[in-house]
Design a protein around this motif. Structure first.
Motif, PDB file in Angstrom:
ATOM      1  N   ILE A  79       0.830  -1.212   0.000  1.00 43.88           N
ATOM      2  CA  ILE A  79       0.000   0.000   0.000  1.00 43.88           C
ATOM      3  C   ILE A  79       0.866   1.265   0.000  1.00 43.88           C
ATOM      4  CG2 ILE A  79      -1.919  -1.173   1.128  1.00 43.88           C
ATOM      5  CD1 ILE A  79      -1.147   0.153   3.743  1.00 43.88           C
ATOM      6  N   ASN A  80       2.138   1.102  -0.304  1.00 43.61           N
ATOM      7  CA  ASN A  80       3.079   2.224  -0.338  1.00 43.61           C
ATOM      8  C   ASN A  80       3.113   2.802  -1.745  1.00 43.61           C
ATOM      9  OD1 ASN A  80       5.281   3.918  -0.497  1.00 43.61           O
ATOM     10  ND2 ASN A  80       6.692   2.546   0.571  1.00 43.61           N
ATOM     11  N   ASP A  81       2.468   3.949  -1.924  1.00 43.81           N
ATOM     12  CA  ASP A  81       2.470   4.594  -3.243  1.00 43.81           C
ATOM     13  C   ASP A  81       3.501   5.717  -3.320  1.00 43.81           C
ATOM     14  OD1 ASP A  81       1.299   6.543  -1.683  1.00 43.81           O
ATOM     15  OD2 ASP A  81      -0.277   7.037  -3.130  1.00 43.81           O
ATOM     16  N   GLY A  82       4.317   5.858  -2.272  1.00 40.47           N
ATOM     17  CA  GLY A  82       5.374   6.857  -2.289  1.00 40.47           C
ATOM     18  C   GLY A  82       4.903   8.288  -2.155  1.00 40.47           C
ATOM     19  N   SER A  83       3.679   8.486  -1.685  1.00 41.27           N
ATOM     20  CA  SER A  83       3.125   9.839  -1.599  1.00 41.27           C
ATOM     21  C   SER A  83       3.149  10.349  -0.163  1.00 41.27           C
ATOM     22  CB  SER A  83       1.686   9.860  -2.118  1.00 41.27           C
ATOM     23  OG  SER A  83       0.823   9.209  -1.200  1.00 41.27           O
ATOM     24  N   GLU A  84       2.827  11.628  -0.014  1.00 40.18           N
ATOM     25  CA  GLU A  84       2.718  12.242   1.311  1.00 40.18           C
ATOM     26  C   GLU A  84       1.310  12.134   1.887  1.00 40.18           C
ATOM     27  OE1 GLU A  84       5.456  16.048   1.622  1.00 40.18           O
ATOM     28  OE2 GLU A  84       4.323  16.114  -0.261  1.00 40.18           O
ATOM     29  N   ASN A  85       0.360  11.651   1.101  1.00 43.13           N
ATOM     30  CA  ASN A  85      -1.046  11.710   1.543  1.00 43.13           C
ATOM     31  C   ASN A  85      -1.700  10.341   1.697  1.00 43.13           C
ATOM     32  OD1 ASN A  85      -1.342  10.948  -1.121  1.00 43.13           O
ATOM     33  ND2 ASN A  85      -3.025  12.367  -1.547  1.00 43.13           N
ATOM     34  N   GLN A  86      -0.905   9.298   1.935  1.00 43.74           N
ATOM     35  CA  GLN A  86      -1.511   7.974   2.031  1.00 43.74           C
ATOM     36  C   GLN A  86      -2.325   7.797   3.316  1.00 43.74           C
ATOM     37  OE1 GLN A  86      -2.110   6.332  -0.360  1.00 43.74           O
ATOM     38  NE2 GLN A  86      -1.493   4.195  -0.364  1.00 43.74           N
ATOM     39  N   ILE A  87      -2.032   8.577   4.347  1.00 41.59           N
ATOM     40  CA  ILE A  87      -2.881   8.549   5.549  1.00 41.59           C
ATOM     41  C   ILE A  87      -4.286   8.997   5.171  1.00 41.59           C
ATOM     42  CG2 ILE A  87      -3.243   9.461   7.868  1.00 41.59           C
ATOM     43  CD1 ILE A  87      -0.221   9.995   8.004  1.00 41.59           C
ATOM     44  N   TYR A  88      -4.363  10.138   4.505  1.00 41.58           N
ATOM     45  CA  TYR A  88      -5.650  10.678   4.053  1.00 41.58           C
ATOM     46  C   TYR A  88      -6.390   9.647   3.210  1.00 41.58           C
ATOM     47  CZ  TYR A  88      -8.456  13.075   0.464  1.00 41.58           C
ATOM     48  OH  TYR A  88      -9.443  13.424  -0.427  1.00 41.58           O
ATOM     49  N   HIS A  89      -5.700   9.060   2.247  1.00 45.33           N
ATOM     50  CA  HIS A  89      -6.334   8.146   1.296  1.00 45.33           C
ATOM     51  C   HIS A  89      -6.869   6.895   1.996  1.00 45.33           C
ATOM     52  CE1 HIS A  89      -6.849   6.225  -2.686  1.00 45.33           C
ATOM     53  NE2 HIS A  89      -6.479   5.121  -2.065  1.00 45.33           N
ATOM     54  N   THR A  90      -6.047   6.293   2.842  1.00 49.82           N
ATOM     55  CA  THR A  90      -6.422   5.020   3.454  1.00 49.82           C
ATOM     56  C   THR A  90      -7.461   5.204   4.552  1.00 49.82           C
ATOM     57  OG1 THR A  90      -4.144   4.315   3.017  1.00 49.82           O
ATOM     58  CG2 THR A  90      -5.478   2.882   4.395  1.00 49.82           C
ATOM     59  N   ILE A 149      -9.052   4.924 -11.795  1.00 49.57           N
ATOM     60  CA  ILE A 149      -9.038   5.022 -13.257  1.00 49.57           C
ATOM     61  C   ILE A 149      -9.244   6.463 -13.721  1.00 49.57           C
ATOM     62  CG2 ILE A 149     -10.307   4.363 -15.344  1.00 49.57           C
ATOM     63  CD1 ILE A 149     -10.830   1.654 -14.020  1.00 49.57           C
ATOM     64  N   ARG A 150     -10.109   7.186 -13.037  1.00 48.06           N
ATOM     65  CA  ARG A 150     -10.531   8.504 -13.512  1.00 48.06           C
ATOM     66  C   ARG A 150      -9.648   9.645 -13.019  1.00 48.06           C
ATOM     67  NH1 ARG A 150     -16.001  10.209 -10.930  1.00 48.06           N
ATOM     68  NH2 ARG A 150     -14.531  10.520  -9.208  1.00 48.06           N
ATOM     69  N   ASP A 151      -9.219   9.584 -11.758  1.00 43.78           N
ATOM     70  CA  ASP A 151      -8.585  10.742 -11.131  1.00 43.78           C
ATOM     71  C   ASP A 151      -7.064  10.648 -11.166  1.00 43.78           C
ATOM     72  OD1 ASP A 151     -11.161  11.620 -10.549  1.00 43.78           O
ATOM     73  OD2 ASP A 151     -11.185  10.586  -8.613  1.00 43.78           O
ATOM     74  N   ASN A 152      -6.423  11.698 -10.673  1.00 42.27           N
ATOM     75  CA  ASN A 152      -4.964  11.719 -10.607  1.00 42.27           C
ATOM     76  C   ASN A 152      -4.469  10.788  -9.498  1.00 42.27           C
ATOM     77  OD1 ASN A 152      -4.809  13.656 -12.660  1.00 42.27           O
ATOM     78  ND2 ASN A 152      -5.022  15.346 -11.202  1.00 42.27           N
ATOM     79  N   GLY A 153      -3.182  10.461  -9.547  1.00 42.07           N
ATOM     80  CA  GLY A 153      -2.596   9.614  -8.514  1.00 42.07           C
ATOM     81  C   GLY A 153      -2.910   8.147  -8.679  1.00 42.07           C
ATOM     82  N   THR A 154      -3.173   7.716  -9.896  1.00 44.18           N
ATOM     83  CA  THR A 154      -3.552   6.330 -10.168  1.00 44.18           C
ATOM     84  C   THR A 154      -2.450   5.357  -9.756  1.00 44.18           C
ATOM     85  OG1 THR A 154      -4.925   7.010 -12.030  1.00 44.18           O
ATOM     86  CG2 THR A 154      -4.184   4.723 -12.010  1.00 44.18           C
ATOM     87  N   SER A 155      -2.808   4.329  -8.978  1.00 47.87           N
ATOM     88  CA  SER A 155      -1.836   3.283  -8.631  1.00 47.87           C
ATOM     89  C   SER A 155      -2.559   2.084  -8.042  1.00 47.87           C
ATOM     90  CB  SER A 155      -0.791   3.801  -7.635  1.00 47.87           C
ATOM     91  OG  SER A 155      -1.331   3.920  -6.338  1.00 47.87           O
ATOM     92  N   SER A 156      -2.017   0.901  -8.296  1.00 47.73           N
ATOM     93  CA  SER A 156      -2.589  -0.306  -7.697  1.00 47.73           C
ATOM     94  C   SER A 156      -2.339  -0.320  -6.189  1.00 47.73           C
ATOM     95  CB  SER A 156      -1.998  -1.559  -8.349  1.00 47.73           C
ATOM     96  OG  SER A 156      -0.584  -1.559  -8.272  1.00 47.73           O
ATOM     97  N   GLU A 157      -1.271   0.359  -5.726  1.00 50.13           N
ATOM     98  CA  GLU A 157      -1.030   0.451  -4.283  1.00 50.13           C
ATOM     99  C   GLU A 157      -2.174   1.198  -3.592  1.00 50.13           C
ATOM    100  OE1 GLU A 157       2.833  -0.305  -6.226  1.00 50.13           O
ATOM    101  OE2 GLU A 157       1.266   1.201  -6.559  1.00 50.13           O
ATOM    102  N   ASP A 158      -2.687   2.227  -4.258  1.00 55.11           N
ATOM    103  CA  ASP A 158      -3.839   2.946  -3.702  1.00 55.11           C
ATOM    104  C   ASP A 158      -5.068   2.042  -3.637  1.00 55.11           C
ATOM    105  OD1 ASP A 158      -2.612   5.313  -3.158  1.00 55.11           O
ATOM    106  OD2 ASP A 158      -3.527   6.459  -4.776  1.00 55.11           O
TER     107      ASP A 158
END
Length: 332
Positions: free
Chosen positions: A200-211, A236-245
Motif C-alpha cells: 500500500i506504499n504509493d510513495g506519496s505524502e497523503n496515504q494517511i488521508y487516502h487510506t 481510473i478517472r482521477d490523478n494519482g492512479t496506482s494499484s497500491e492505492d
C-alpha cells in the motif's frame, strides 16, 4: 345595617369589557416550543443528504443530544483543534506516516477516556474526529454522495448519526474553511510511506488521508462493494492512479469493518483502546512494532497478510487495469 332615612347611592355601572386586542406574536420561547426541535430538523435533513434548515443551524450549538453523555459541543470542537495541532507538530518533527497516524488515534481515544458516554459512542466520536482531522471535507462530501446513490435505499443508521453529530459541531463550516474546524491537511507524511506496508506504499505524502478515508467509509456505511467500486472508479478517472492505492482501499475497508464489529461487540471500550495498535499492525511495514507484545496486533497483521496474499481474481484484474491506465496517463 341599612339606614332607611338615607337615600341609597346608585350602584356603580358595570365596567365595560376590554376592547379586543389584536393577537400578539408569541415570544421566542413560545415560538421554539411550537417548532420542530433542532435535533429533529437535523435528522430529517441529514437523512436525505440535504442542506440543514436555518433554524437547525442557528440552534445547533445549543442542542445537547441525549447520546452524547456529558460531552459538550464545545469540547468536541476543541478536540478537533487539538488533533490538528498535534498532527502539525508530529509532521514538523518528521514523524513517519503510520506512527503519526497511530499517535493521533491514541490522542483521539484518550480525549473520551473516563467520560460518561456509551462505549460505542466513544468509538464513533474517535472515528468522526480522526476523519475530520485527516480527511476533512471529503469525508462529509462522499458520505452525502453515498446517500444519493440510487441503490442505497436503507443506509446504515450510522450514516445519519455521523452527519447529525457533525452538524451539531458546525460541520460543514459555512465558509468551507475546513482548516478552521480542525482539518490538518492531506500531506502529513514527509517520509512518503516509508513505514507503510509495501503493498500500500504509493510513495506519496497523503496515504494517511487516502487510506483513512476508506476505513471511515467502511465503518460508517458497512457497504464494502459500493466503496470498492468507488475506489476502482477513482483510480481510473482521477490523478494519482496506482494499484497500491487500490490495495490501500481494500486494507482500509477491512480495518474499518473490523473496528465497527468491535464497536458493536461485547467489549467495545477495551477494543477502542487497541485502535492505535490496530492502526500500526494493519498499515505498518511488517505488521508494526507491537507483534511481540500484543495479541491484537498479531491477529490484525495475520488478517491483513491473508487479505493481501490471497487477492481474488477480480481484484488482480482491477490492479492490472489500473496499472495499464497509469502507464497510458504517463504518456500525456
Amino acid at each position: 345595617m341599612i339606614d332607611p332615612s338615607r337615600p341609597l347611592r346608585p350602584l356603580p355601572s358595570s365596567p365595560r369589557p376590554p376592547a379586543p386586542v389584536a393577537a400578539q406574536p408569541a415570544d421566542g420561547a413560545a415560538k421554539l416550543s411550537q417548532s420542530p426541535s433542532p435535533e429533529l430538523l437535523l435528522s430529517a435533513a441529514t437523512a436525505k443528504g440535504q442542506a440543514l434548515p436555518t433554524l437547525a443551524l442557528n440552534l445547533a450549538a445549543e442542542v445537547q443530544p441525549s447520546d452524547w453523555g456529558d460531552v459538550t459541543v464545545a469540547e468536541r470542537q476543541a478536540n478537533l483543534k487539538q488533533l490538528q495541532s498535534l498532527a502539525h507538530d508530529l509532521k514538523a518533527r518528521n514523524t513517519p506516516g503510520v506512527e503519526l497516524w497511530s499517535k493521533l488515534t491514541q490522542a483521539a481515544v484518550a480525549a473520551y477516556e473516563g467520560r460518561q458516554l456509551a462505549p460505542g459512542r466513544k468509538s464513533d466520536f474517535v472515528m468522526q474526529d480522526l476523519s475530520i482531522a485527516l480527511v476533512g471535507g471529503d469525508a462529509l462530501k462522499h458520505l452525502q454522495s453515498y446517500l444519493k446513490l440510487p441503490w442505497v435505499r436503507r443506509p446504515d443508521p450510522m450514516v445519519n448519526t455521523f452527519m447529525r453529530d457533525w452538524a451539531l459541531m458546525g460541520v460543514p463550516p459555512a465558509d468551507q474553511n475546513w482548516e478552521r474546524v480542525g482539518w490538518a491537511g492531506d500531506k502529513l507524511d514527509r517520509h512518503r510511506c516509508a513505514d507503510f506496508r509495501p503493498e500500500i506504499n504509493d510513495g506519496s505524502e497523503n496515504q494517511i488521508y487516502h487510506t483513512l478515508f476508506y476505513q471511515f467509509m467502511a465503518y460508517t456505511t458497512q457497504a464494502p462493494f459500493t466503496i470498492h467500486g468507488g475506489s476502482l472508479v477513482h483510480e481510473i478517472r482521477d490523478n494519482g492512479t496506482s494499484s497500491e492505492d487500490h490495495n490501500a482501499a481494500f486494507v482500509g475497508m477491512s480495518t474499518g469493518m473490523a473496528m465497527r464489529r468491535m464497536r458493536d461487540g461485547a467489549q467495545p471500550e477495551t477494543s477502542l483502546r487497541e485502535w492505535p495498535v490496530i492502526t500500526r499492525a494493519a498499515y505498518g511495514k511488517g505488521g508494526g512494532p507491537d507483534l511481540a507484545t500484543s495479541e491484537r496486533a498479531r491477529i490484525t497483521d495475520q488478517g491483513i497478510r491473508h487479505l493481501l496474499g490471497n487477492k481474488p481474481l477480480a481484484w488482480k484484474a482491477q490492479n492490472l487495469l489500473i496499472d495499464t491506465v497509469k502507464e497510458v496517463k504517463s504518456w500525456f
